[in-house]
Motif scaffolding. Sequence first.
Motif, PDB file in Angstrom:
ATOM      1  N   ALA A 137       0.824  -1.215   0.000  1.00 30.33           N
ATOM      2  CA  ALA A 137       0.000   0.000   0.000  1.00 30.33           C
ATOM      3  C   ALA A 137       0.857   1.265   0.000  1.00 30.33           C
ATOM      4  CB  ALA A 137      -0.924  -0.001   1.207  1.00 30.33           C
ATOM      5  N   ARG A 138       2.071   1.136   0.478  1.00 30.01           N
ATOM      6  CA  ARG A 138       2.963   2.302   0.594  1.00 30.01           C
ATOM      7  C   ARG A 138       3.561   2.705  -0.747  1.00 30.01           C
ATOM      8  NH1 ARG A 138       8.666   2.138   3.983  1.00 30.01           N
ATOM      9  NH2 ARG A 138       9.344   4.283   3.509  1.00 30.01           N
ATOM     10  N   PHE A 139       3.742   1.754  -1.667  1.00 27.88           N
ATOM     11  CA  PHE A 139       4.469   2.033  -2.904  1.00 27.88           C
ATOM     12  C   PHE A 139       3.594   1.840  -4.136  1.00 27.88           C
ATOM     13  CE2 PHE A 139       8.030   0.492  -0.065  1.00 27.88           C
ATOM     14  CZ  PHE A 139       8.491   1.780   0.231  1.00 27.88           C
ATOM     15  N   ALA A 144       5.147   8.139  -4.635  1.00 31.49           N
ATOM     16  CA  ALA A 144       5.277   7.536  -3.308  1.00 31.49           C
ATOM     17  C   ALA A 144       6.644   6.894  -3.112  1.00 31.49           C
ATOM     18  CB  ALA A 144       4.174   6.504  -3.098  1.00 31.49           C
ATOM     19  N   ILE A 145       7.213   6.372  -4.186  1.00 29.75           N
ATOM     20  CA  ILE A 145       8.530   5.739  -4.104  1.00 29.75           C
ATOM     21  C   ILE A 145       9.643   6.787  -4.118  1.00 29.75           C
ATOM     22  CG2 ILE A 145      10.115   4.125  -5.238  1.00 29.75           C
ATOM     23  CD1 ILE A 145       7.627   2.757  -6.424  1.00 29.75           C
ATOM     24  N   ASP A 146       9.431   7.848  -4.862  1.00 29.28           N
ATOM     25  CA  ASP A 146      10.464   8.863  -5.043  1.00 29.28           C
ATOM     26  C   ASP A 146      10.502   9.825  -3.855  1.00 29.28           C
ATOM     27  OD1 ASP A 146      12.511  10.278  -6.237  1.00 29.28           O
ATOM     28  OD2 ASP A 146      11.162  11.495  -7.465  1.00 29.28           O
ATOM     29  N   GLN A 147      10.873   9.283  -2.705  1.00 34.26           N
ATOM     30  CA  GLN A 147      10.952  10.064  -1.470  1.00 34.26           C
ATOM     31  C   GLN A 147      12.317   9.843  -0.807  1.00 34.26           C
ATOM     32  OE1 GLN A 147       8.590  12.206  -0.477  1.00 34.26           O
ATOM     33  NE2 GLN A 147       7.286  11.646  -2.220  1.00 34.26           N
ATOM     34  N   LEU A 168      13.348   8.207 -10.060  1.00 33.87           N
ATOM     35  CA  LEU A 168      13.363   8.081  -8.599  1.00 33.87           C
ATOM     36  C   LEU A 168      14.580   8.806  -8.022  1.00 33.87           C
ATOM     37  CD1 LEU A 168      12.484   4.258  -8.469  1.00 33.87           C
ATOM     38  CD2 LEU A 168      10.892   6.203  -8.312  1.00 33.87           C
ATOM     39  N   SER A 169      14.822   9.991  -8.511  1.00 33.07           N
ATOM     40  CA  SER A 169      16.041  10.726  -8.165  1.00 33.07           C
ATOM     41  C   SER A 169      16.066  11.218  -6.723  1.00 33.07           C
ATOM     42  CB  SER A 169      16.225  11.913  -9.115  1.00 33.07           C
ATOM     43  OG  SER A 169      15.104  12.792  -9.044  1.00 33.07           O
ATOM     44  N   GLN A 170      14.909  11.324  -6.072  1.00 28.84           N
ATOM     45  CA  GLN A 170      14.858  11.796  -4.686  1.00 28.84           C
ATOM     46  C   GLN A 170      15.072  10.662  -3.683  1.00 28.84           C
ATOM     47  OE1 GLN A 170      14.630  15.159  -4.139  1.00 28.84           O
ATOM     48  NE2 GLN A 170      14.686  15.199  -6.381  1.00 28.84           N
ATOM     49  N   ALA A 171      14.833   9.438  -4.099  1.00 23.02           N
ATOM     50  CA  ALA A 171      14.984   8.292  -3.201  1.00 23.02           C
ATOM     51  C   ALA A 171      16.462   7.972  -3.000  1.00 23.02           C
ATOM     52  CB  ALA A 171      14.258   7.080  -3.777  1.00 23.02           C
ATOM     53  N   LYS A 172      16.747   7.206  -1.962  1.00 25.83           N
ATOM     54  CA  LYS A 172      18.112   6.769  -1.695  1.00 25.83           C
ATOM     55  C   LYS A 172      18.373   5.509  -2.520  1.00 25.83           C
ATOM     56  CE  LYS A 172      21.277   5.394   1.994  1.00 25.83           C
ATOM     57  NZ  LYS A 172      21.423   5.123   3.451  1.00 25.83           N
ATOM     58  N   LEU A 173      19.285   5.608  -3.491  1.00 22.54           N
ATOM     59  CA  LEU A 173      19.496   4.521  -4.442  1.00 22.54           C
ATOM     60  C   LEU A 173      20.758   3.733  -4.115  1.00 22.54           C
ATOM     61  CD1 LEU A 173      18.861   3.027  -7.106  1.00 22.54           C
ATOM     62  CD2 LEU A 173      20.164   4.816  -8.300  1.00 22.54           C
ATOM     63  N   LYS A 188      15.505  -9.082   3.272  1.00 25.04           N
ATOM     64  CA  LYS A 188      16.240  -8.864   4.520  1.00 25.04           C
ATOM     65  C   LYS A 188      16.043  -7.465   5.094  1.00 25.04           C
ATOM     66  CE  LYS A 188      20.175 -10.238   2.721  1.00 25.04           C
ATOM     67  NZ  LYS A 188      21.593 -10.651   2.535  1.00 25.04           N
ATOM     68  N   GLY A 189      15.380  -6.595   4.351  1.00 22.90           N
ATOM     69  CA  GLY A 189      15.142  -5.249   4.844  1.00 22.90           C
ATOM     70  C   GLY A 189      16.262  -4.275   4.562  1.00 22.90           C
ATOM     71  N   ASN A 190      17.219  -4.665   3.711  1.00 24.32           N
ATOM     72  CA  ASN A 190      18.305  -3.757   3.352  1.00 24.32           C
ATOM     73  C   ASN A 190      17.888  -2.753   2.280  1.00 24.32           C
ATOM     74  OD1 ASN A 190      20.017  -5.079   5.148  1.00 24.32           O
ATOM     75  ND2 ASN A 190      20.718  -6.532   3.583  1.00 24.32           N
ATOM     76  N   ALA A 191      16.753  -2.989   1.664  1.00 28.93           N
ATOM     77  CA  ALA A 191      16.167  -2.066   0.690  1.00 28.93           C
ATOM     78  C   ALA A 191      14.653  -2.159   0.813  1.00 28.93           C
ATOM     79  CB  ALA A 191      16.614  -2.407  -0.725  1.00 28.93           C
ATOM     80  N   ASP A 192      13.978  -1.083   0.436  1.00 23.30           N
ATOM     81  CA  ASP A 192      12.518  -1.060   0.550  1.00 23.30           C
ATOM     82  C   ASP A 192      11.821  -1.568  -0.703  1.00 23.30           C
ATOM     83  OD1 ASP A 192      12.468   0.166   3.161  1.00 23.30           O
ATOM     84  OD2 ASP A 192      13.001   2.063   2.187  1.00 23.30           O
ATOM     85  N   VAL A 193      12.392  -1.250  -1.868  1.00 28.96           N
ATOM     86  CA  VAL A 193      11.676  -1.551  -3.100  1.00 28.96           C
ATOM     87  C   VAL A 193      12.656  -1.675  -4.265  1.00 28.96           C
ATOM     88  CG1 VAL A 193      11.240   0.898  -3.569  1.00 28.96           C
ATOM     89  CG2 VAL A 193       9.736  -0.833  -4.568  1.00 28.96           C
ATOM     90  N   PHE A 194      12.323  -2.556  -5.172  1.00 28.64           N
ATOM     91  CA  PHE A 194      13.064  -2.736  -6.425  1.00 28.64           C
ATOM     92  C   PHE A 194      12.056  -2.595  -7.551  1.00 28.64           C
ATOM     93  CE2 PHE A 194      14.963  -6.207  -9.351  1.00 28.64           C
ATOM     94  CZ  PHE A 194      15.661  -5.272 -10.100  1.00 28.64           C
ATOM     95  N   VAL A 195      12.354  -1.733  -8.519  1.00 32.60           N
ATOM     96  CA  VAL A 195      11.457  -1.546  -9.662  1.00 32.60           C
ATOM     97  C   VAL A 195      12.061  -2.265 -10.859  1.00 32.60           C
ATOM     98  CG1 VAL A 195      10.305   0.090 -11.179  1.00 32.60           C
ATOM     99  CG2 VAL A 195      10.647   0.663  -8.768  1.00 32.60           C
ATOM    100  N   THR A 196      11.345  -3.257 -11.360  1.00 27.62           N
ATOM    101  CA  THR A 196      11.813  -4.060 -12.483  1.00 27.62           C
ATOM    102  C   THR A 196      10.636  -4.310 -13.424  1.00 27.62           C
ATOM    103  OG1 THR A 196      12.970  -6.092 -13.102  1.00 27.62           O
ATOM    104  CG2 THR A 196      11.413  -6.257 -11.260  1.00 27.62           C
ATOM    105  N   GLU A 197      10.818  -5.193 -14.402  1.00 34.14           N
ATOM    106  CA  GLU A 197       9.715  -5.494 -15.321  1.00 34.14           C
ATOM    107  C   GLU A 197       8.655  -6.355 -14.630  1.00 34.14           C
ATOM    108  OE1 GLU A 197      12.146  -3.412 -17.695  1.00 34.14           O
ATOM    109  OE2 GLU A 197      12.844  -5.179 -16.629  1.00 34.14           O
ATOM    110  N   ALA A 198       7.425  -6.202 -15.103  1.00 34.22           N
ATOM    111  CA  ALA A 198       6.293  -6.893 -14.485  1.00 34.22           C
ATOM    112  C   ALA A 198       6.491  -8.404 -14.442  1.00 34.22           C
ATOM    113  CB  ALA A 198       5.004  -6.550 -15.233  1.00 34.22           C
ATOM    114  N   ALA A 199       6.989  -8.980 -15.529  1.00 31.65           N
ATOM    115  CA  ALA A 199       7.143 -10.440 -15.581  1.00 31.65           C
ATOM    116  C   ALA A 199       8.100 -10.928 -14.510  1.00 31.65           C
ATOM    117  CB  ALA A 199       7.627 -10.871 -16.961  1.00 31.65           C
ATOM    118  N   GLU A 200       9.220 -10.229 -14.327  1.00 31.37           N
ATOM    119  CA  GLU A 200      10.172 -10.640 -13.299  1.00 31.37           C
ATOM    120  C   GLU A 200       9.575 -10.451 -11.911  1.00 31.37           C
ATOM    121  OE1 GLU A 200      14.878 -10.377 -12.425  1.00 31.37           O
ATOM    122  OE2 GLU A 200      13.898  -8.444 -12.782  1.00 31.37           O
ATOM    123  N   ALA A 201       8.866  -9.344 -11.706  1.00 32.38           N
ATOM    124  CA  ALA A 201       8.249  -9.096 -10.401  1.00 32.38           C
ATOM    125  C   ALA A 201       7.249 -10.204 -10.055  1.00 32.38           C
ATOM    126  CB  ALA A 201       7.556  -7.736 -10.394  1.00 32.38           C
TER     127      ALA A 201
END
Length: 263
Positions: A137-139, A144-147, A168-173, A188-201
């Motif tokens: 719900a957060r992303f 919402a991601i670009d924070q 996503l230039s404002q987010a921590k990359l 593991k919680g070392n990152a919040d989100v990964f944006v990739t292609e729909a099929a891989e997701a």
Amino acid sequence: MRKTIVTAVALLTAAPVIAQLPAPVAGVSPTLSRVAQSGVLRVCTPGDYKPFSFMKSEGVYEGLDVDLMTSLANSLGAKPQFVKTAWATLMPDFVSGKCDIGAGGISVSLERQKQAYFSAPYMVNGKTPITRCENVARFQTVEAIDQPNVRVIANPGGSNERFARTRLSQAKLTIHKDNLTIFDEVIKGNADVFVTEAAEAIVQSKAHPELCAVNPDKPLQYAEMGYLLPNGDEVFKRYVDQWLHLAKAGGEFDARRAAWLGK
């Protein structure tokens, strides 16, 4: 008689010049000629992108594009030879002539189009976030991601990194070099989100119950996938496009897609 002798001499004198200028042969494809002579279709692939191309062990690959490249090679009376590359070196490897075609979940982009041809697109596969299920719900949107407080992770050298850096230039990359373990970083919680292609997701969310693809049917950015083809080889492009058309029309493409994507 004198006129005949002069004409003959003139022709003999010009002959070496004419011999140095081979006449172009219409419709000849250097790629198809090389494949026919060698019996091998060389396929550049990063081999780290399920379900399209994954290197199980040295020289052993599986995936949707692996199956399809085998089918294309068979249509040419050849065998596929998969040439390992990486997303960061895909284009240099391809344009240097290491392979005849590039495959493995390659997004069609204008930057790549400057250096090579693409086949007709075989799949629409837009950018989709994957995150821990409690964060779905957060992303929901790019905004919402670009924070600044959002930790985005991406693999280097391809369209995922380009999307992260431009949208996503404002987010921590964080750039994570291993595309196969990037999902573990989110788990593991070392990152919040990964944006990739729909099929891989979708595939990775099935493989990892902790992860959920966020609205894969409504991607954040439209994208198409195609096969990289040598720049200027119109005959080879027409051949690949027709092979792809027949694979779709005859049901082969849908059968192979269902085997890897489950739909």
